[in-house]
Write a protein that holds these residues in place. Structure first.
Motif, PDB file in Angstrom:
ATOM      1  N   TRP A 167       0.812  -1.220   0.000  1.00 27.80           N
ATOM      2  CA  TRP A 167       0.000   0.000   0.000  1.00 27.80           C
ATOM      3  C   TRP A 167       0.850   1.276   0.000  1.00 27.80           C
ATOM      4  CZ3 TRP A 167      -4.209  -1.526   4.169  1.00 27.80           C
ATOM      5  CH2 TRP A 167      -5.053  -2.504   3.607  1.00 27.80           C
ATOM      6  N   GLN A 168       2.160   1.120   0.005  1.00 23.14           N
ATOM      7  CA  GLN A 168       3.076   2.272   0.009  1.00 23.14           C
ATOM      8  C   GLN A 168       2.713   3.271   1.107  1.00 23.14           C
ATOM      9  OE1 GLN A 168       6.125   2.987  -2.323  1.00 23.14           O
ATOM     10  NE2 GLN A 168       5.790   0.899  -1.565  1.00 23.14           N
ATOM     11  N   LEU A 169       2.753   2.776   2.327  1.00 23.17           N
ATOM     12  CA  LEU A 169       2.369   3.572   3.488  1.00 23.17           C
ATOM     13  C   LEU A 169       3.572   4.313   4.064  1.00 23.17           C
ATOM     14  CD1 LEU A 169       0.058   0.952   5.240  1.00 23.17           C
ATOM     15  CD2 LEU A 169      -0.623   2.865   3.775  1.00 23.17           C
ATOM     16  N   PRO A 170       3.370   5.544   4.524  1.00 25.67           N
ATOM     17  CA  PRO A 170       4.478   6.346   5.060  1.00 25.67           C
ATOM     18  C   PRO A 170       4.852   5.953   6.495  1.00 25.67           C
ATOM     19  CG  PRO A 170       2.445   7.617   5.106  1.00 25.67           C
ATOM     20  CD  PRO A 170       2.118   6.321   4.433  1.00 25.67           C
ATOM     21  N   VAL A 171       5.536   4.824   6.621  1.00 24.27           N
ATOM     22  CA  VAL A 171       5.940   4.298   7.925  1.00 24.27           C
ATOM     23  C   VAL A 171       7.451   4.134   7.961  1.00 24.27           C
ATOM     24  CG1 VAL A 171       5.684   2.441   9.597  1.00 24.27           C
ATOM     25  CG2 VAL A 171       3.781   2.981   8.077  1.00 24.27           C
ATOM     26  N   ILE A 172       8.052   4.537   9.078  1.00 16.69           N
ATOM     27  CA  ILE A 172       9.456   4.206   9.335  1.00 16.69           C
ATOM     28  C   ILE A 172       9.461   3.081  10.369  1.00 16.69           C
ATOM     29  CG2 ILE A 172      11.696   5.000  10.161  1.00 16.69           C
ATOM     30  CD1 ILE A 172      10.957   7.807   9.279  1.00 16.69           C
TER      31      ILE A 172
END
Length: 658
Positions: A167-172
């Motif tokens: 889902w190309q989620l903005p998570v580090i």
């Protein structure tokens, strides 16, 4: 250690040092209090402060961080009042869990921190959900989530990384590799060179950083976070560090070679950075002493406040009232004309109309988008609502339930479809340990409905035919709905989605296309905890739900001389005990029918309640009828033998004749 200033100004360098010094001084104080018996347990992060502080300073204050129990620096860098932290650790009311959970097992929306649970892995998927909410709300924000090297062996880690990548989620994703999982060294934890290498398998960028170099941590994470805000995607970072104390203080460090401990002591992130700042004349001994005195005074004042606070006085009503978030039910009648539809159509209508009512509602599940789900309940939904809100998921029940929790934290409702109720076992942990307990623990509700296609009678065998409601009626914090008719299915689903608490919504597959009923076309709701009295009679009370209702109706149709109260429970949690008691007091006899096997099922609890509260009104023992004590078999003749339906009529007649 050699540090590279990397263009940072002196004030930033001093802030980095101050934010590392504060948790170190708190920890030193906590170790004293632990020896004095004034706190019960402590998980030390001494030697790992650079990671917590560097990551937190690299993010914006309104971006969520999901820390672990060695990340005190996250909490202090976000400037949480120390008296509240001390109150938390002492089990005082000023803490974040009202004495209901300890150490760092808490979250706070005020500071955009979501604490861990002891099962470690679920918070990774929760970070996915928060990040998904950022995407859906068009927020250019990053979510950071921590785990240890041991936690990367859990399935949740792999599921969460896969979902984030797809889902190309903005998570580090931050791995704190500190050398040991309790006493187990990394050589016995994994067999790759670097844990960051696992990022390649999920198609995401991955980095290995020196977790004891505060400048490297801060500058690299800051740069990556800025990049993610512009181009959302997940990134995996492995921070190499070391745990200088035991897993928790009672376990000690005898299993660590002395030579290894000495090597890492030289790399102490606080002392090394302090010496560097002194050398560069960014910090003077006088400034350092003044800063230390100031922080210690802050600690002492906060401790005095926490110590002066009175212990919590147990109050049953308070405890019980906090299990669920308050739900102000709004009854909506439909004045529209009705049409005869199938059970499955009622669920589809209810779900679609709820999607129209709640613009922030997201549904997730395997094959639910273009394909419409294996039962075609969501067919056509993508065309109306789009793929952002109707989301196909990988086969990862645990991570998707966790993502639903993350969506709730970020203010978004969700419905998760288990392709079959049987598969919920793969997502069991986050349901019973995260969704169910969060509101009680730290006042965070789980606005999640889990749809559960269940039940036998369709020759689907042991892995597609279970009716496993008893797994969840046992768990405080969950609500359990189990309709038997299209009208109830539609109205109760609308209520389940309106309810801000986690709801397990059971829908019997054998009823999908076999039961029809007149149902209002428009949106309407039905209250939880209200059973339906389908038939009235003086001979016996029949209590059941789901397919059992139809078995009872068929039996009564074949035995017109039996005059029974037939109660369709509709919801199992909350349970309408008032209707049960009123009927039993009238008839003097009660029989409870469930499709699940007998031992440990809901029928047992209802029987016990009747015995305890209606004993003097009974003319016969309470009877339970349930399916065999075996897994549910596949072939028709074995399945028919298994199901309670074949034994109900005989047991009913025996009870009346008692």
């Amino acid at each position: 250690m050699l540090f590279d200033k990397k263009g940072l100004d002196n004030q930033t360098l001093l802030n980095l040092y101050s934010n590392m010094l504060k948790p170190r001084l708190i920890e030193e104080k906590m170790l004293i209090l632990l020896r004095q018996g004034k706190v019960s347990k402590w998980f030390s992060g001494i030697g790992q402060e650079a990671i917590s502080v560097g990551v937190t300073m690299a993010l914006k204050n309104d971006e969520y961080i999901l820390p672990m129990h060695r990340n005190l620096g996250v909490f202090t860098t976000r400037d949480i009042p120390l008296n509240r932290l001390f109150g938390q650790w002492q089990g005082k009311a000023s803490g974040f869990t009202k004495g209901r959970d300890r150490s760092f097992h808490f979250g706070t929306q005020d500071y955009h921190i979501v604490g861990m649970i002891s099962h470690l892995g679920p918070q990774l998927g929760v970070a996915d959900g928060i990040a998904l909410a950022n995407i859906l709300n068009n927020k250019n924000e990053v979510t950071a989530v921590f785990t240890g090297e041991g936690g990367t062996s859990e399935g949740d880690f792999h599921e969460a990384l896969n979902v984030a990548s797809v889902w190309q989620l903005p998570v580090i994703f931050c791995i704190e590799n500190n050398g040991y999982g309790l006493s187990t060294p990394t050589s016995e934890q994994y067999h790759c060179k670097d844990l960051a290498d696992r990022g390649k398998g999920y198609g995401m960028e991955a980095f290995v950083l020196d977790g004891n170099d505060i400048i490297e941590v801060y500058t690299k994470v800051k740069k990556l976070a800025e990049s993610i805000r512009k181009r959302p995607r997940p990134i995996l970072i492995e921070f190499k560090t070391f745990r200088m104390r035991g897993h928790e203080e009672a376990s000690g460090t005898k299993y660590v070679p002395e030579k290894l401990m000495a090597e890492w002591e030289l790399k102490d992130p606080l002392i090394s950075f302090k010496n560097y700042l002194l050398k560069e004349k960014v910090l003077t001994p006088e400034k350092d002493q003044a800063l230390t005195i100031k922080i210690k005074e802050e600690i002492d004042v906060a401790l005095e406040q926490a110590n002066a606070e009175q212990p919590i006085i147990p109050d049953r009503s308070v405890e019980l009232s906090d299990v669920y978030k308050t739900f102000e039910y709004q009854h909506i009648e439909s004045n529209s004309k009705a049409e005869e539809i199938r059970f499955i159509d009622a669920i589809s209508q209810g779900l679609k109309q709820s999607m129209q009512q709640h613009k922030n509602l997201v549904i997730m599940g395997q094959d639910i988008a273009e394909y419409g789900g294996v039962f075609k309940i969501t067919e056509g939904f993508v065309k109306e609502f789009g793929k952002e809100r109707v989301r196909n998921t990988p086969i990862c029940e645990s991570a998707i339930v966790e993502a639903a929790m993350g969506l709730s934290i970020a203010g978004i409702k969700s419905v998760v479809e288990m392709q079959f109720a049987d598969f919920v076992s793969s997502g069991f942990n986050p349901i019973v340990n995260y969704l169910a307990k969060s509101h009680y623990r730290w006042n965070q509700n789980a606005d999640v409905v889990v749809r559960m296609p269940c039940g036998g009678g369709v020759a689907a065998g042991p892995f597609h035919s279970q009716t496993n409601e008893a797994w969840f009626t046992k768990t405080p914090g969950l609500k359990v709905v189990y309709p038997a008719f299209p009208y109830d299915a539609k109205g109760l689903l609308a209520t389940a989605i309106n309810d801000p608490n986690p709801v397990l919504y059971f829908e019997h597959k054998a009823l999908y296309r076999s039961i029809r009923q007149e149902v209002p076309i428009d949106y309407f709701t039905i209250p939880f905890g209200k059973a339906s009295l389908i038939k009235e009679g003086k001979d016996v009370t029949i209590i059941t739900y789901g397919s059992g209702v139809h078995w009872a109706l068929e039996t009564l149709a074949n035995n017109e001389d039996i005059k029974a109260d037939l109660i369709d429970l509709r919801t199992l949690q909350p349970l309408d005990t008032e209707s049960i008691y009123n009927s039993v007091k009238k008839t003097g006899r009660a029989i409870i029918v469930q499709e699940d096997s007998l031992f440990g099922g809901i029928a047992s609890d209802i029987s016990a309640l009747i015995m305890e509260d209606c004993f003097e009104f009974l003319d016969a023992p309470v009877k339970r009828v349930a399916s065999m004590e075996t897994p549910i078999p596949f072939i028709n003749q074995l399945e028919q033998q298994y199901l309670a339906k074949g034994r109900f009529e005989e047991e009913l007649k025996n009870l009346i004749a008692y």
